[in-house]
Design an enzyme around this catalytic site. Structure first.
Site, PDB file in Angstrom:
ATOM      1  N   GLU A  17       0.835  -1.213   0.000  1.00 34.71           N
ATOM      2  CA  GLU A  17       0.000   0.000   0.000  1.00 34.71           C
ATOM      3  C   GLU A  17       0.867   1.259   0.000  1.00 34.71           C
ATOM      4  OE1 GLU A  17      -3.626   0.029   2.254  1.00 34.71           O
ATOM      5  OE2 GLU A  17      -3.039   1.929   3.183  1.00 34.71           O
ATOM      6  N   ARG A 106     -15.742   4.346   3.668  1.00 31.63           N
ATOM      7  CA  ARG A 106     -16.490   5.515   4.095  1.00 31.63           C
ATOM      8  C   ARG A 106     -15.552   6.704   4.276  1.00 31.63           C
ATOM      9  NH1 ARG A 106     -18.667   6.123  10.087  1.00 31.63           N
ATOM     10  NH2 ARG A 106     -16.450   6.584  10.311  1.00 31.63           N
ATOM     11  N   TYR A 141     -12.260  -4.889  10.356  1.00 26.31           N
ATOM     12  CA  TYR A 141     -11.496  -4.509  11.551  1.00 26.31           C
ATOM     13  C   TYR A 141     -11.439  -5.690  12.526  1.00 26.31           C
ATOM     14  CZ  TYR A 141     -12.435  -0.114   9.321  1.00 26.31           C
ATOM     15  OH  TYR A 141     -12.491   0.882   8.380  1.00 26.31           O
TER      16      TYR A 141
HETATM   17  C1  LIG Z   1      -7.805  -1.474   4.632  1.00 23.11           C
HETATM   18  C2  LIG Z   1      -8.197  -0.060   4.953  1.00 23.11           C
HETATM   19  C3  LIG Z   1      -7.946   0.954   4.026  1.00 23.11           C
HETATM   20  C4  LIG Z   1      -8.303   2.282   4.318  1.00 23.11           C
HETATM   21  N1  LIG Z   1      -8.032   3.267   3.370  1.00 23.11           N
HETATM   22  C5  LIG Z   1      -8.421   4.549   3.617  1.00 23.11           C
HETATM   23  C6  LIG Z   1      -8.178   5.594   2.647  1.00 23.11           C
HETATM   24  O1  LIG Z   1      -7.620   5.357   1.570  1.00 23.11           O
HETATM   25  N2  LIG Z   1      -8.599   6.845   2.961  1.00 23.11           N
HETATM   26  C7  LIG Z   1      -9.234   7.148   4.141  1.00 23.11           C
HETATM   27  O2  LIG Z   1      -9.592   8.295   4.350  1.00 23.11           O
HETATM   28  N3  LIG Z   1      -9.482   6.186   5.073  1.00 23.11           N
HETATM   29  C8  LIG Z   1      -9.082   4.897   4.837  1.00 23.11           C
HETATM   30  N4  LIG Z   1      -9.342   3.910   5.780  1.00 23.11           N
HETATM   31  C9  LIG Z   1      -9.982   4.292   7.053  1.00 23.11           C
HETATM   32  C10 LIG Z   1     -11.532   4.157   6.977  1.00 23.11           C
HETATM   33  O3  LIG Z   1     -12.050   5.097   6.070  1.00 23.11           O
HETATM   34  C11 LIG Z   1     -12.070   4.396   8.397  1.00 23.11           C
HETATM   35  O4  LIG Z   1     -11.713   3.319   9.215  1.00 23.11           O
HETATM   36  C12 LIG Z   1     -13.569   4.686   8.525  1.00 23.11           C
HETATM   37  O5  LIG Z   1     -13.812   5.059   9.900  1.00 23.11           O
HETATM   38  C13 LIG Z   1     -14.508   3.529   8.245  1.00 23.11           C
HETATM   39  O6  LIG Z   1     -14.531   3.187   6.933  1.00 23.11           O
HETATM   40  P1  LIG Z   1     -15.426   1.906   6.447  1.00 23.11           P
HETATM   41  O7  LIG Z   1     -15.297   1.875   4.979  1.00 23.11           O
HETATM   42  O8  LIG Z   1     -15.047   0.708   7.200  1.00 23.11           O
HETATM   43  O9  LIG Z   1     -16.869   2.421   6.900  1.00 23.11           O
HETATM   44  P2  LIG Z   1     -18.280   1.709   7.069  1.00 23.11           P
HETATM   45  O10 LIG Z   1     -18.319   0.406   6.376  1.00 23.11           O
HETATM   46  O11 LIG Z   1     -19.297   2.723   6.682  1.00 23.11           O
HETATM   47  O12 LIG Z   1     -18.330   1.408   8.634  1.00 23.11           O
HETATM   48  C14 LIG Z   1     -18.242   2.430   9.598  1.00 23.11           C
HETATM   49  C15 LIG Z   1     -19.089   2.056  10.829  1.00 23.11           C
HETATM   50  O13 LIG Z   1     -20.473   2.014  10.454  1.00 23.11           O
HETATM   51  C16 LIG Z   1     -21.016   0.700  10.666  1.00 23.11           C
HETATM   52  N5  LIG Z   1     -21.904   0.427   9.508  1.00 23.11           N
HETATM   53  C17 LIG Z   1     -21.538   0.011   8.267  1.00 23.11           C
HETATM   54  N6  LIG Z   1     -22.617  -0.031   7.465  1.00 23.11           N
HETATM   55  C18 LIG Z   1     -23.681   0.371   8.206  1.00 23.11           C
HETATM   56  C19 LIG Z   1     -25.053   0.578   7.959  1.00 23.11           C
HETATM   57  N7  LIG Z   1     -25.552   0.364   6.731  1.00 23.11           N
HETATM   58  N8  LIG Z   1     -25.875   1.021   8.965  1.00 23.11           N
HETATM   59  C20 LIG Z   1     -25.356   1.290  10.183  1.00 23.11           C
HETATM   60  N9  LIG Z   1     -24.047   1.108  10.491  1.00 23.11           N
HETATM   61  C21 LIG Z   1     -23.229   0.658   9.517  1.00 23.11           C
HETATM   62  C22 LIG Z   1     -19.825  -0.235  10.731  1.00 23.11           C
HETATM   63  O14 LIG Z   1     -20.128  -1.377  11.528  1.00 23.11           O
HETATM   64  C23 LIG Z   1     -18.791   0.670  11.400  1.00 23.11           C
HETATM   65  O15 LIG Z   1     -18.997   0.723  12.782  1.00 23.11           O
HETATM   66  C24 LIG Z   1      -8.950   2.595   5.543  1.00 23.11           C
HETATM   67  C25 LIG Z   1      -9.193   1.562   6.468  1.00 23.11           C
HETATM   68  C26 LIG Z   1      -8.810   0.258   6.195  1.00 23.11           C
HETATM   69  C27 LIG Z   1      -9.055  -0.823   7.217  1.00 23.11           C
END
Ligand SMILES: Cc1cc2nc3c(=O)[nH]c(=O)nc-3n(C[C@H](O)[C@H](O)[C@H](O)COP(=O)(O)OP(=O)(O)OC[C@H]3O[C@@H](n4cnc5c(N)ncnc54)[C@H](O)[C@@H]3O)c2cc1C
Length: 290
Positions: A17, A106, A141
């Protein structure tokens, strides 16, 4: 090539990455880093995306550079603080550059950024699916997302992602493999069977630990705390010990049947190179994936 086909190839895959530069003037240097990492022949290179969208153009530039250097690219894309139109523009740019893979996230909202139209990564995944034939992955996570009420709620969120087109998960970094194995067990027990890519972060500076705990909330095992304490004032020794710790973590994962490993290389090709060299007779070996 689609990342899902790499993850399902039955071999030990190691991907790297990188993150894009904040400014245009740093782009040439960033492309040089892509070239150096591409020369290590990783399974794919992923490029992060700024949550505020500020570096979005450079994400596209760097994934294109990875493909130009013969390595499959995975573009991260976040949605939390973005307008739909902005997100659609990036998807269009990726399509135009023949980038087939998107890690849909997200993102985290900067306190001063306006809230966009998207609430969760799954909504972005649905939009991407409607825009073309992309292979879409998502984040998970092993120690639960910090906002999740419970493990069950966390797993529900992951199920929603799969229902929205997510074909694989990359994990947040973790330092205790037992945490990963337990999470993988819960994931599979919940009926989620898409490939799981284990995210490994080499800690090569003791000062990283505080930032990691603050940002990700992940646990630090005693062995790693001891390394950071012992070598805090000796950068060369700290780097060597951090590379050894990450290498051992990966070897244990592979020995336990985890084929897909993602290294958070943090734009340091020398560290990626050292780890890949340590694994030179392991990467690419055939083996059953758990
Ligand atoms: C491998 C990896 C790569 C990353 N790359 C980046 C990057 O390039 N740029 C950046 O800014 N950040 C990045 N992040 C950080 C990430 O954006 C944050 O961790 C963010 O807080 C959550 O993103 P998510 O896509 O998991 O969100 P979501 O999937 O939306 O989850 C966030 C929270 O909401 C809950 N949830 C999910 N769907 C729903 C629903 N429909 N209704 C109610 N609750 C729900 C989940 O359980 C969780 O608690 C990365 C993280 C990881 C692990």
């Amino acid at each position: 090539m689609k990342v899902i086909d790499i993850l399902n190839n039955g071999k030990v895959n190691v991907s790297c990455e990188l993150f894009p530069p904040k400014q245009f003037t740093q782009l040439t240097g960033a492309k040089q880093i892509v070239r150096e990492v591409a020369a290590l022949d990783p399974s794919f290179i992923s490029v992060t995306y700024g949550a505020g969208g500020g570096t979005s153009d450079h994400t596209v530039d760097l994934v294109r550079a990875a493909e130009e250097n013969g390595v499959t690219a995975l573009a991260h894309l976040t949605c939390y603080s973005s307008a739909r139109e902005k997100v659609l523009n990036v998807i269009e740019a990726l399509k135009k550059n023949r980038i087939e893979n998107i890690l849909a996230l997200r993102g985290d909202r900067a306190s001063d950024a306006p809230l966009g139209e998207f609430r969760h990564a799954s909504e972005l995944m649905e939009l991407i699916a409607s825009q073309g034939d992309f292979c879409v992955g998502g984040a998970c996570y092993p120690e639960c997302h910090p906002e999740s009420r419970s493990l069950a709620a966390d797993l529900d969120g992951l199920k929603r992602k799969v229902a929205s087109g997510c074909r694989f998960f990359t994990t947040q970094m973790f330092f205790d493999n037992a945490v990963f194995y337990k999470f993988a067990y819960h994931l599979r027990s919940a009926g989620i069977h898409v490939p799981l890519v284990a995210g490994v972060m080499p800690v090569t500076q003791s000062s990283q630990i505080e930032r990691i705990v603050k940002l990700s909330g992940c646990g630090i095992p005693l062995e790693l705390t001891a390394i950071c304490d012992r070598f805090a004032d000796d950068p060369a020794a700290m780097k060597q010990a951090g590379i050894a710790f990450a290498t051992n973590q990966i070897i244990d994962l592979v020995a336990s049947g985890v084929n897909n490993i993602h290294i958070y290389t943090m734009n340091k090709p020398d560290i990626a190179r050292a780890i890949m060299n340590n694994l030179s007779d392991i990467i690419g070996k055939q083996g059953t994936n758990v």
